[in-house]
Write a protein that holds these residues in place. Structure first.
Motif, mmCIF file in Angstrom:
data_model
loop_
_atom_site.group_PDB
_atom_site.id
_atom_site.type_symbol
_atom_site.label_atom_id
_atom_site.label_comp_id
_atom_site.label_asym_id
_atom_site.label_seq_id
_atom_site.Cartn_x
_atom_site.Cartn_y
_atom_site.Cartn_z
ATOM 1 N N LEU A 45 0.844 -1.195 0.000
ATOM 2 C CA LEU A 45 0.000 0.000 0.000
ATOM 3 C C LEU A 45 0.878 1.242 0.000
ATOM 4 O O LEU A 45 1.898 1.281 0.693
ATOM 5 C CB LEU A 45 -0.879 0.039 1.248
ATOM 6 C CG LEU A 45 -2.111 -0.863 1.306
ATOM 7 C CD1 LEU A 45 -1.717 -2.317 1.543
ATOM 8 C CD2 LEU A 45 -3.053 -0.421 2.404
ATOM 9 N N THR A 46 0.484 2.223 -0.772
ATOM 10 C CA THR A 46 1.123 3.527 -0.705
ATOM 11 C C THR A 46 0.150 4.436 0.020
ATOM 12 O O THR A 46 -0.993 4.601 -0.404
ATOM 13 C CB THR A 46 1.399 4.057 -2.127
ATOM 14 O OG1 THR A 46 2.048 3.023 -2.864
ATOM 15 C CG2 THR A 46 2.291 5.279 -2.098
ATOM 16 N N VAL A 47 0.606 4.998 1.140
ATOM 17 C CA VAL A 47 -0.298 5.778 2.000
ATOM 18 C C VAL A 47 0.278 7.174 2.203
ATOM 19 O O VAL A 47 1.453 7.323 2.537
ATOM 20 C CB VAL A 47 -0.488 5.069 3.367
ATOM 21 C CG1 VAL A 47 -1.489 5.825 4.231
ATOM 22 C CG2 VAL A 47 -0.939 3.628 3.178
ATOM 23 N N LYS A 48 -0.574 8.166 1.994
ATOM 24 C CA LYS A 48 -0.176 9.564 2.216
ATOM 25 C C LYS A 48 -0.064 9.858 3.708
ATOM 26 O O LYS A 48 -0.789 9.268 4.518
ATOM 27 C CB LYS A 48 -1.250 10.502 1.643
ATOM 28 C CG LYS A 48 -0.990 10.936 0.227
ATOM 29 C CD LYS A 48 -1.904 12.084 -0.183
ATOM 30 C CE LYS A 48 -3.358 11.629 -0.228
ATOM 31 N NZ LYS A 48 -4.220 12.558 -0.995
ATOM 32 N N SER A 50 -0.813 11.715 7.068
ATOM 33 C CA SER A 50 -1.972 12.446 7.567
ATOM 34 C C SER A 50 -1.714 12.753 9.033
ATOM 35 O O SER A 50 -0.676 12.386 9.574
ATOM 36 C CB SER A 50 -3.243 11.616 7.385
ATOM 37 O OG SER A 50 -3.223 10.510 8.263
ATOM 38 N N GLN A 52 -3.171 11.406 11.429
ATOM 39 C CA GLN A 52 -3.351 10.189 12.225
ATOM 40 C C GLN A 52 -2.051 9.380 12.262
ATOM 41 O O GLN A 52 -1.263 9.418 11.319
ATOM 42 C CB GLN A 52 -4.445 9.319 11.600
ATOM 43 C CG GLN A 52 -5.838 9.885 11.742
ATOM 44 C CD GLN A 52 -6.808 9.135 10.861
ATOM 45 O OE1 GLN A 52 -6.835 9.347 9.650
ATOM 46 N NE2 GLN A 52 -7.576 8.251 11.467
ATOM 47 N N VAL A 57 -3.572 3.563 11.805
ATOM 48 C CA VAL A 57 -4.335 3.509 10.557
ATOM 49 C C VAL A 57 -4.195 2.139 9.893
ATOM 50 O O VAL A 57 -5.184 1.512 9.498
ATOM 51 C CB VAL A 57 -3.874 4.636 9.592
ATOM 52 C CG1 VAL A 57 -4.452 4.426 8.206
ATOM 53 C CG2 VAL A 57 -4.259 6.007 10.127
ATOM 54 N N GLU A 60 -5.985 -0.644 11.745
ATOM 55 C CA GLU A 60 -7.435 -0.531 11.540
ATOM 56 C C GLU A 60 -7.838 -1.052 10.154
ATOM 57 O O GLU A 60 -8.847 -1.754 10.025
ATOM 58 C CB GLU A 60 -7.825 0.949 11.674
ATOM 59 C CG GLU A 60 -9.150 1.166 12.378
ATOM 60 C CD GLU A 60 -9.461 2.652 12.499
ATOM 61 O OE1 GLU A 60 -8.667 3.365 13.160
ATOM 62 O OE2 GLU A 60 -10.465 3.096 11.898
ATOM 63 N N MET A 61 -7.039 -0.715 9.119
ATOM 64 C CA MET A 61 -7.342 -1.197 7.771
ATOM 65 C C MET A 61 -7.290 -2.723 7.736
ATOM 66 O O MET A 61 -8.130 -3.370 7.107
ATOM 67 C CB MET A 61 -6.335 -0.622 6.766
ATOM 68 C CG MET A 61 -6.502 0.864 6.533
ATOM 69 S SD MET A 61 -5.665 1.458 5.053
ATOM 70 C CE MET A 61 -3.954 1.325 5.549
ATOM 71 N N LYS A 64 -10.346 -4.137 9.652
ATOM 72 C CA LYS A 64 -11.657 -3.880 9.044
ATOM 73 C C LYS A 64 -11.821 -4.508 7.672
ATOM 74 O O LYS A 64 -12.934 -4.838 7.271
ATOM 75 C CB LYS A 64 -11.863 -2.366 8.923
ATOM 76 C CG LYS A 64 -12.225 -1.716 10.246
ATOM 77 C CD LYS A 64 -12.731 -0.306 9.992
ATOM 78 C CE LYS A 64 -13.178 0.356 11.277
ATOM 79 N NZ LYS A 64 -13.399 1.802 11.086
#
Lengths: 84, 84
Positions: A45-48, A50, A52, A57, A60-61, A64
């Motif tokens: 995953l490429t995540v910006k 933030s 949080q 994060v 949680e991903m 969920k």
């Protein structure tokens, strides 16, 4: 930007018929020394960035959506500052 | 006994609709900071020691069965001396 690697595997107690099929195929190809195969998922995953916490994060991903906690386990690695 | 971890990912140039679907799901769950998702396979193999070089054996298994070299790339890690 973060690069997140997520590994999802079946819990030890859960039967893995796909892994069994791969093991049998390996045997019939001549790789008889393979004793066990377990198949899992690998996600990049490429995540910006933030406000949080990235660790919260990602956890949680996974809980969920990315893993099914009833039958699967997950672990992840977070690499910081990846330039696209 | 060796514990081998194999990571199979789609080549950069190959479209990943499954990754796209997961990304959209993450967005709709509120994780809008996810920029990209690529889905791959993760396999854990338990391999008995033999007179063949383990590195050569694993590479051959990947090329022949575990990955499709036309659209996928693979890498692996070998841990030695794992007691079951």
């Amino acid at each position: 930007m973060y690069k997140v690697k997520v590994f999802v595997t079946l819990r030890e107690s859960v039967l893995d018929p796909q892994g069994g099929a791969v093991q049998r195929s390996l045997h019939s190809l001549g790789f008889g020394q393979v004793e066990d195969v377990r198949i899992g998922k690998y996600m990049e995953l490429t995540v910006k960035e933030s406000d949080q916490d990235i660790d919260v994060v990602v956890r949680e991903m996974c809980e969920k959506l990315l893993a099914n906690p009833v039958i699967e386990e997950f672990r992840y690695e977070i690499e910081e500052g990846v330039i696209q």
